[in-house]
Motif scaffolding. Structure first.
Motif, PDB file in Angstrom:
ATOM      1  N   ALA A  55       0.849  -1.212   0.000  1.00 33.11           N
ATOM      2  CA  ALA A  55       0.000   0.000   0.000  1.00 33.11           C
ATOM      3  C   ALA A  55       0.876   1.250   0.000  1.00 33.11           C
ATOM      4  O   ALA A  55       0.610   2.205  -0.742  1.00 33.11           O
ATOM      5  CB  ALA A  55      -0.940  -0.014   1.203  1.00 33.11           C
ATOM      6  N   ASP A  56       1.910   1.246   0.820  1.00 30.05           N
ATOM      7  CA  ASP A  56       2.814   2.398   0.857  1.00 30.05           C
ATOM      8  C   ASP A  56       3.512   2.595  -0.487  1.00 30.05           C
ATOM      9  O   ASP A  56       3.672   3.724  -0.953  1.00 30.05           O
ATOM     10  CB  ASP A  56       3.848   2.235   1.965  1.00 30.05           C
ATOM     11  CG  ASP A  56       3.236   2.355   3.353  1.00 30.05           C
ATOM     12  OD1 ASP A  56       2.107   2.888   3.481  1.00 30.05           O
ATOM     13  OD2 ASP A  56       3.884   1.898   4.319  1.00 30.05           O
ATOM     14  N   SER A  57       3.916   1.494  -1.127  1.00 28.70           N
ATOM     15  CA  SER A  57       4.564   1.562  -2.436  1.00 28.70           C
ATOM     16  C   SER A  57       3.615   2.140  -3.495  1.00 28.70           C
ATOM     17  O   SER A  57       4.012   2.969  -4.317  1.00 28.70           O
ATOM     18  CB  SER A  57       5.052   0.173  -2.849  1.00 28.70           C
ATOM     19  OG  SER A  57       5.701   0.204  -4.086  1.00 28.70           O
ATOM     20  N   VAL A  58       2.346   1.727  -3.445  1.00 32.47           N
ATOM     21  CA  VAL A  58       1.339   2.296  -4.348  1.00 32.47           C
ATOM     22  C   VAL A  58       1.202   3.791  -4.076  1.00 32.47           C
ATOM     23  O   VAL A  58       1.112   4.604  -5.003  1.00 32.47           O
ATOM     24  CB  VAL A  58      -0.015   1.558  -4.208  1.00 32.47           C
ATOM     25  CG1 VAL A  58      -1.136   2.320  -4.898  1.00 32.47           C
ATOM     26  CG2 VAL A  58       0.089   0.142  -4.763  1.00 32.47           C
ATOM     27  N   GLY A  59       1.199   4.170  -2.810  1.00 34.30           N
ATOM     28  CA  GLY A  59       1.096   5.579  -2.442  1.00 34.30           C
ATOM     29  C   GLY A  59       2.252   6.420  -2.958  1.00 34.30           C
ATOM     30  O   GLY A  59       2.091   7.617  -3.200  1.00 34.30           O
ATOM     31  N   ARG A  60       3.414   5.772  -3.149  1.00 37.53           N
ATOM     32  CA  ARG A  60       4.589   6.476  -3.706  1.00 37.53           C
ATOM     33  C   ARG A  60       4.645   6.372  -5.233  1.00 37.53           C
ATOM     34  O   ARG A  60       5.642   6.758  -5.842  1.00 37.53           O
ATOM     35  CB  ARG A  60       5.874   5.898  -3.100  1.00 37.53           C
ATOM     36  CG  ARG A  60       6.060   6.175  -1.622  1.00 37.53           C
ATOM     37  CD  ARG A  60       7.437   5.735  -1.128  1.00 37.53           C
ATOM     38  NE  ARG A  60       7.688   4.311  -1.299  1.00 37.53           N
ATOM     39  CZ  ARG A  60       7.404   3.364  -0.392  1.00 37.53           C
ATOM     40  NH1 ARG A  60       6.844   3.684   0.760  1.00 37.53           N
ATOM     41  NH2 ARG A  60       7.680   2.103  -0.640  1.00 37.53           N
ATOM     42  N   ASN A  61       3.604   5.829  -5.858  1.00 38.80           N
ATOM     43  CA  ASN A  61       3.528   5.652  -7.316  1.00 38.80           C
ATOM     44  C   ASN A  61       4.640   4.770  -7.867  1.00 38.80           C
ATOM     45  O   ASN A  61       5.112   4.978  -8.994  1.00 38.80           O
ATOM     46  CB  ASN A  61       3.523   7.007  -8.034  1.00 38.80           C
ATOM     47  CG  ASN A  61       2.279   7.795  -7.730  1.00 38.80           C
ATOM     48  OD1 ASN A  61       1.185   7.255  -7.748  1.00 38.80           O
ATOM     49  ND2 ASN A  61       2.453   9.066  -7.427  1.00 38.80           N
ATOM     50  N   GLU A  62       5.046   3.765  -7.098  1.00 40.53           N
ATOM     51  CA  GLU A  62       6.078   2.833  -7.549  1.00 40.53           C
ATOM     52  C   GLU A  62       5.491   1.613  -8.248  1.00 40.53           C
ATOM     53  O   GLU A  62       6.202   0.904  -8.948  1.00 40.53           O
ATOM     54  CB  GLU A  62       6.896   2.342  -6.351  1.00 40.53           C
ATOM     55  CG  GLU A  62       7.640   3.445  -5.652  1.00 40.53           C
ATOM     56  CD  GLU A  62       8.222   3.018  -4.315  1.00 40.53           C
ATOM     57  OE1 GLU A  62       9.132   3.733  -3.840  1.00 40.53           O
ATOM     58  OE2 GLU A  62       7.782   1.998  -3.745  1.00 40.53           O
ATOM     59  N   ARG A  63       4.209   1.376  -8.026  1.00 38.01           N
ATOM     60  CA  ARG A  63       3.565   0.193  -8.598  1.00 38.01           C
ATOM     61  C   ARG A  63       2.074   0.405  -8.695  1.00 38.01           C
ATOM     62  O   ARG A  63       1.516   1.298  -8.058  1.00 38.01           O
ATOM     63  CB  ARG A  63       3.869  -1.062  -7.779  1.00 38.01           C
ATOM     64  CG  ARG A  63       3.205  -1.109  -6.421  1.00 38.01           C
ATOM     65  CD  ARG A  63       3.637  -2.313  -5.590  1.00 38.01           C
ATOM     66  NE  ARG A  63       5.040  -2.238  -5.275  1.00 38.01           N
ATOM     67  CZ  ARG A  63       5.877  -3.277  -5.313  1.00 38.01           C
ATOM     68  NH1 ARG A  63       5.433  -4.471  -5.585  1.00 38.01           N
ATOM     69  NH2 ARG A  63       7.151  -3.134  -5.037  1.00 38.01           N
ATOM     70  N   VAL A  64       1.457  -0.471  -9.484  1.00 33.00           N
ATOM     71  CA  VAL A  64       0.008  -0.514  -9.637  1.00 33.00           C
ATOM     72  C   VAL A  64      -0.433  -1.880  -9.125  1.00 33.00           C
ATOM     73  O   VAL A  64       0.200  -2.896  -9.440  1.00 33.00           O
ATOM     74  CB  VAL A  64      -0.388  -0.365 -11.127  1.00 33.00           C
ATOM     75  CG1 VAL A  64      -1.879  -0.563 -11.313  1.00 33.00           C
ATOM     76  CG2 VAL A  64       0.069   0.976 -11.666  1.00 33.00           C
ATOM     77  N   VAL A  65      -1.491  -1.909  -8.348  1.00 37.89           N
ATOM     78  CA  VAL A  65      -2.066  -3.165  -7.886  1.00 37.89           C
ATOM     79  C   VAL A  65      -3.471  -3.278  -8.460  1.00 37.89           C
ATOM     80  O   VAL A  65      -4.305  -2.393  -8.258  1.00 37.89           O
ATOM     81  CB  VAL A  65      -2.105  -3.259  -6.341  1.00 37.89           C
ATOM     82  CG1 VAL A  65      -2.828  -4.523  -5.894  1.00 37.89           C
ATOM     83  CG2 VAL A  65      -0.696  -3.220  -5.768  1.00 37.89           C
ATOM     84  N   LEU A  66      -3.708  -4.361  -9.183  1.00 38.50           N
ATOM     85  CA  LEU A  66      -5.028  -4.639  -9.724  1.00 38.50           C
ATOM     86  C   LEU A  66      -5.639  -5.789  -8.947  1.00 38.50           C
ATOM     87  O   LEU A  66      -4.936  -6.731  -8.560  1.00 38.50           O
ATOM     88  CB  LEU A  66      -4.934  -5.016 -11.202  1.00 38.50           C
ATOM     89  CG  LEU A  66      -4.333  -3.968 -12.131  1.00 38.50           C
ATOM     90  CD1 LEU A  66      -4.214  -4.524 -13.550  1.00 38.50           C
ATOM     91  CD2 LEU A  66      -5.135  -2.691 -12.110  1.00 38.50           C
ATOM     92  N   ALA A  67      -6.943  -5.718  -8.727  1.00 37.67           N
ATOM     93  CA  ALA A  67      -7.654  -6.785  -8.018  1.00 37.67           C
ATOM     94  C   ALA A  67      -8.797  -7.287  -8.873  1.00 37.67           C
ATOM     95  O   ALA A  67      -9.457  -6.507  -9.565  1.00 37.67           O
ATOM     96  CB  ALA A  67      -8.190  -6.279  -6.683  1.00 37.67           C
ATOM     97  N   SER A  68      -9.020  -8.588  -8.806  1.00 36.19           N
ATOM     98  CA  SER A  68     -10.181  -9.214  -9.435  1.00 36.19           C
ATOM     99  C   SER A  68     -11.238  -9.359  -8.348  1.00 36.19           C
ATOM    100  O   SER A  68     -10.977  -9.948  -7.293  1.00 36.19           O
ATOM    101  CB  SER A  68      -9.785 -10.579  -9.998  1.00 36.19           C
ATOM    102  OG  SER A  68     -10.909 -11.219 -10.542  1.00 36.19           O
ATOM    103  N   ILE A  69     -12.415  -8.815  -8.633  1.00 37.15           N
ATOM    104  CA  ILE A  69     -13.474  -8.804  -7.629  1.00 37.15           C
ATOM    105  C   ILE A  69     -14.687  -9.541  -8.171  1.00 37.15           C
ATOM    106  O   ILE A  69     -15.203  -9.211  -9.242  1.00 37.15           O
ATOM    107  CB  ILE A  69     -13.837  -7.363  -7.231  1.00 37.15           C
ATOM    108  CG1 ILE A  69     -12.576  -6.662  -6.685  1.00 37.15           C
ATOM    109  CG2 ILE A  69     -14.977  -7.340  -6.219  1.00 37.15           C
ATOM    110  CD1 ILE A  69     -12.733  -5.195  -6.410  1.00 37.15           C
TER     111      ILE A  69
END
Length: 175
Positions: A55-69
């Motif tokens: 979550a912190d890495s996403v907040g720093r724009n280092e990665r994108v996390v996609l979820a299948s719901i």
């Protein structure tokens, strides 16, 4: 393929909101033998700690996390696009942690996640994707079916969750 699945790009706050579901998926995969960086014994608290860091890495724009719901099951799978690359590689990203809970496998979630990840990469002008996975695993077969090119194998690359050594297969895909 399950057409009711939705793919969502998770923000830092979304990851924290879905922390328990994401932790359960990771715990399920690791305890099921997936070679995704963790060793046994593995528990939900360790999984939650991992996702807080993501979550912190996403907040720093280092990665994108996609979820299948899934409308009934909630979050059933996830994948990451690591966009924080060296200055001379702005056109490249790493793919990491394609995880689908065992209760939701073989229903199209993994392929839907990868298709969405590729679309996200294209939207960011990324033209080369790279990943590695345990040689001989179901994931290796999946990536080949999904059009990825195997470069080769590195013997004794990592440990499986039970401590056994495994080779890794390196793949790339041009978009």
């Amino acid at each position: 393929m399950n057409t009711s699945l939705q793919i969502q790009n998770l923000t830092r706050d979304d990851i924290l909101t879905h922390l328990d579901a994401l932790a359960e998926i990771l715990e399920n995969c690791v305890n099921g033998g997936a070679s995704v960086s963790f060793m046994l014994p593995f528990n939900l608290e360790k999984a939650r700690s991992f996702w807080r860091g993501i979550a912190d890495s996403v907040g720093r724009n280092e990665r994108v996390v996609l979820a299948s719901i899934d409308p009934q099951e909630g979050v059933i799978g996830t994948v990451q696009l690591i966009t924080d690359q060296p200055e001379n590689q702005p056109h490249r990203a790493d793919v990491a942690k394609l995880l689908v809970h065992e209760k939701a496998r073989r229903k199209g979630a993994a392929m839907a996640l990868m298709e969405a990840l590729e679309a996200e990469a294209r939207a960011r002008n990324i033209s080369v994707l790279v990943l590695d996975t345990s040689t001989g695993s179901g994931a290796e077969t999946f990536y080949q079916r999904a059009g990825w090119q195997k470069v080769g194998e590195i013997p004794r690359y990592a440990l499986m969750p039970d401590g056994a050594l495994t080779a890794t297969s390196v793949f790339y895909k041009f978009l």
